[in-house]
Design a protein around this motif. Structure first.
Motif, PDB file in Angstrom:
ATOM      1  N   SER A  42       0.833  -1.194   0.000  1.00  7.66           N
ATOM      2  CA  SER A  42       0.000   0.000   0.000  1.00  7.66           C
ATOM      3  C   SER A  42       0.875   1.254   0.000  1.00  7.66           C
ATOM      4  CB  SER A  42      -0.909  -0.028   1.230  1.00  7.66           C
ATOM      5  OG  SER A  42      -1.784   1.070   1.216  1.00  7.66           O
ATOM      6  N   LEU A  43       0.245   2.392   0.027  1.00  3.65           N
ATOM      7  CA  LEU A  43       0.973   3.661   0.077  1.00  3.65           C
ATOM      8  C   LEU A  43       1.262   4.043   1.516  1.00  3.65           C
ATOM      9  CD1 LEU A  43      -0.802   3.772  -2.667  1.00  3.65           C
ATOM     10  CD2 LEU A  43      -0.244   6.214  -2.585  1.00  3.65           C
ATOM     11  N   ARG A 110       8.351   5.839 -10.852  1.00  8.96           N
ATOM     12  CA  ARG A 110       8.714   4.433 -10.625  1.00  8.96           C
ATOM     13  C   ARG A 110      10.223   4.314 -10.615  1.00  8.96           C
ATOM     14  NH1 ARG A 110       5.503  -0.222 -11.261  1.00  8.96           N
ATOM     15  NH2 ARG A 110       3.854   1.085 -12.134  1.00  8.96           N
TER      16      ARG A 110
ATOM     17  N   GLN B  33     -11.289   8.739   1.705  1.00 12.18           N
ATOM     18  CA  GLN B  33     -11.300   8.754   0.251  1.00 12.18           C
ATOM     19  C   GLN B  33     -11.093   7.336  -0.269  1.00 12.18           C
ATOM     20  OE1 GLN B  33      -9.071  12.118  -1.005  1.00 12.18           O
ATOM     21  NE2 GLN B  33      -9.335  11.767  -3.189  1.00 12.18           N
ATOM     22  N   PHE B  35      -9.884   5.140  -3.656  1.00  6.88           N
ATOM     23  CA  PHE B  35      -9.095   5.232  -4.875  1.00  6.88           C
ATOM     24  C   PHE B  35      -9.112   3.897  -5.607  1.00  6.88           C
ATOM     25  CE2 PHE B  35      -6.859   9.223  -4.016  1.00  6.88           C
ATOM     26  CZ  PHE B  35      -6.882   9.303  -2.639  1.00  6.88           C
ATOM     27  N   GLN B  37      -6.462   1.974  -8.135  1.00  2.00           N
ATOM     28  CA  GLN B  37      -5.150   1.986  -8.771  1.00  2.00           C
ATOM     29  C   GLN B  37      -5.189   1.013  -9.945  1.00  2.00           C
ATOM     30  OE1 GLN B  37      -1.582   0.842  -6.474  1.00  2.00           O
ATOM     31  NE2 GLN B  37      -0.569   2.623  -7.397  1.00  2.00           N
ATOM     32  N   TRP B  40      -1.521   0.077 -14.413  1.00  4.71           N
ATOM     33  CA  TRP B  40      -0.359   0.887 -14.754  1.00  4.71           C
ATOM     34  C   TRP B  40       0.127   1.720 -13.565  1.00  4.71           C
ATOM     35  CZ3 TRP B  40      -4.613  -0.019 -17.640  1.00  4.71           C
ATOM     36  CH2 TRP B  40      -4.413  -0.739 -18.829  1.00  4.71           C
ATOM     37  N   GLY B  41      -0.517   1.561 -12.420  1.00  3.55           N
ATOM     38  CA  GLY B  41      -0.064   2.227 -11.201  1.00  3.55           C
ATOM     39  C   GLY B  41      -0.702   3.572 -10.922  1.00  3.55           C
ATOM     40  N   LEU B  43      -3.235   6.264  -9.684  1.00  4.62           N
ATOM     41  CA  LEU B  43      -4.264   6.366  -8.649  1.00  4.62           C
ATOM     42  C   LEU B  43      -5.388   7.256  -9.148  1.00  4.62           C
ATOM     43  CD1 LEU B  43      -2.752   6.922  -5.101  1.00  4.62           C
ATOM     44  CD2 LEU B  43      -4.246   5.088  -5.833  1.00  4.62           C
ATOM     45  N   ASN B  45      -9.053   8.993  -8.273  1.00  2.00           N
ATOM     46  CA  ASN B  45     -10.002   9.341  -7.210  1.00  2.00           C
ATOM     47  C   ASN B  45     -11.379   8.779  -7.542  1.00  2.00           C
ATOM     48  OD1 ASN B  45      -7.853  10.870  -6.377  1.00  2.00           O
ATOM     49  ND2 ASN B  45      -8.994  12.762  -6.143  1.00  2.00           N
ATOM     50  N   PHE B  86      -8.143   1.188  -2.893  1.00  2.00           N
ATOM     51  CA  PHE B  86      -7.619   1.635  -1.607  1.00  2.00           C
ATOM     52  C   PHE B  86      -8.611   2.565  -0.927  1.00  2.00           C
ATOM     53  CE2 PHE B  86      -3.464  -0.084  -1.540  1.00  2.00           C
ATOM     54  CZ  PHE B  86      -2.943  -0.043  -2.822  1.00  2.00           C
ATOM     55  N   TYR B  97      -3.822   8.157   5.371  1.00  2.00           N
ATOM     56  CA  TYR B  97      -3.238   6.885   5.761  1.00  2.00           C
ATOM     57  C   TYR B  97      -4.032   5.798   5.072  1.00  2.00           C
ATOM     58  CZ  TYR B  97      -0.912   9.904   9.031  1.00  2.00           C
ATOM     59  OH  TYR B  97      -0.172  10.927   9.568  1.00  2.00           O
ATOM     60  N   PHE B  98      -3.304   4.989   4.313  1.00  2.00           N
ATOM     61  CA  PHE B  98      -3.938   4.048   3.408  1.00  2.00           C
ATOM     62  C   PHE B  98      -4.147   2.681   4.040  1.00  2.00           C
ATOM     63  CE2 PHE B  98      -4.089   5.829  -0.938  1.00  2.00           C
ATOM     64  CZ  PHE B  98      -3.598   7.085  -0.653  1.00  2.00           C
ATOM     65  N   GLY B  99      -5.232   2.028   3.639  1.00  2.00           N
ATOM     66  CA  GLY B  99      -5.436   0.635   3.978  1.00  2.00           C
ATOM     67  C   GLY B  99      -4.583  -0.255   3.082  1.00  2.00           C
ATOM     68  N   THR B 100      -4.669  -1.539   3.333  1.00  2.00           N
ATOM     69  CA  THR B 100      -3.851  -2.512   2.599  1.00  2.00           C
ATOM     70  C   THR B 100      -4.398  -2.819   1.216  1.00  2.00           C
ATOM     71  OG1 THR B 100      -5.028  -4.225   3.803  1.00  2.00           O
ATOM     72  CG2 THR B 100      -2.851  -3.611   4.639  1.00  2.00           C
TER      73      THR B 100
END
Lengths: 114, 108
Positions: A42-43, A110, B33, B35, B37, B40-41, B43, B45, B86, B97-100
């Motif tokens: 995760s971030l 990246r 919030q 998101f 992803q 291609w990575g 993010l 909204n 996410f 602070y992001f979840g897994t």
């Protein structure tokens, strides 16, 4: 909303070197943040980039490793110093256009360290 | 800091199916919030939803702040919905602070 441009979009670097990532926003914003996303994870928030003062770092991140600059309200840089393969991640810049509003993210950088 | 848990961690759906993703958080928050992803990575909204319910096309979200959870609903899923979802939360300010995450795969 806010449009965020990050440079470079990707890079491959040698261990022991440093890379500076740039984040440019199309409007003045109060808050800018840097995040790291390790492979398959995760971030994680690295730090808050404060305009006119030192950045505020989260637990586990230090200024010597991740120095941050914020010279004005539309621009910030994050440097990843003395890189090792464990620094291979996506680094993302984020902004908030007002207090307690939605966050906008850049497309990320990246980074691969070999 | 605030702990954020998401469930399920992985989800495989047939195209056209519906799903519910859950986000639990450990403390009161001023920001929440969702998101997406993409592969291609990037993010994207989806919703800024510290409380209440919002809908956008096939997606909707509900946050019950007093009970510290949020739900993301995906209806009539499409292959383009694949990716990682996410949930991110924050107190005052705009730090999140992001979840897994929930990794969603939609198969045709």
């Amino acid at each position: 909303s806010a449009v965020i441009s990050q440079k470079p979009s990707r890079d491959i670097c040698q261990r022991g070197t440093s890379l500076t990532i740039q984040c440019q926003v199309d409007s003045q914003v109060t808050m800018m943040f840097w995040y790291r996303q390790q492979p398959g994870q995760s971030l994680t928030l690295i730090a808050t980039a404060n305009q006119g003062s030192e950045a505020t770092y989260e637990s586990g991140f230090v200024i010597d490793k991740f120095p941050i600059s914020r010279p004005n309200l539309t621009f910030s840089t994050l440097t990843v110093s003395n890189m090792s393969p464990e620094d291979s991640s996506i680094y993302l810049c984020s902004v908030g256009v007002g207090l307690n509003t939605e966050a906008f993210f850049g497309q990320g950088t990246r980074l691969t360290v070999v | 800091g605030i702990q954020v848990e998401q469930s399920p961690p992985d989800l495989i759906l047939q195209e056209g199916a519906n799903s519910t993703l859950r986000c639990n958080f450990s403390d009161s928050v001023n920001n929440l919030q969702w998101f997406h992803q993409n592969p291609w990575g990037q993010l994207i909204n989806l919703f800024y939803i510290p409380s209440g319910t919002k809908q956008n096309g096939r997606l909707s979200a509900t946050t019950v702040a007093t009970e510290r959870y949020s739900l993301l609903y995906i209806s009539s899923s499409q292959t383009t919905d694949s990716g990682v979802y996410f949930c991110a939360v924050g107190g005052n300010g705009n730090q999140f602070y992001f979840g897994t995450g929930t990794s969603l795969t939609v198969i045709p």
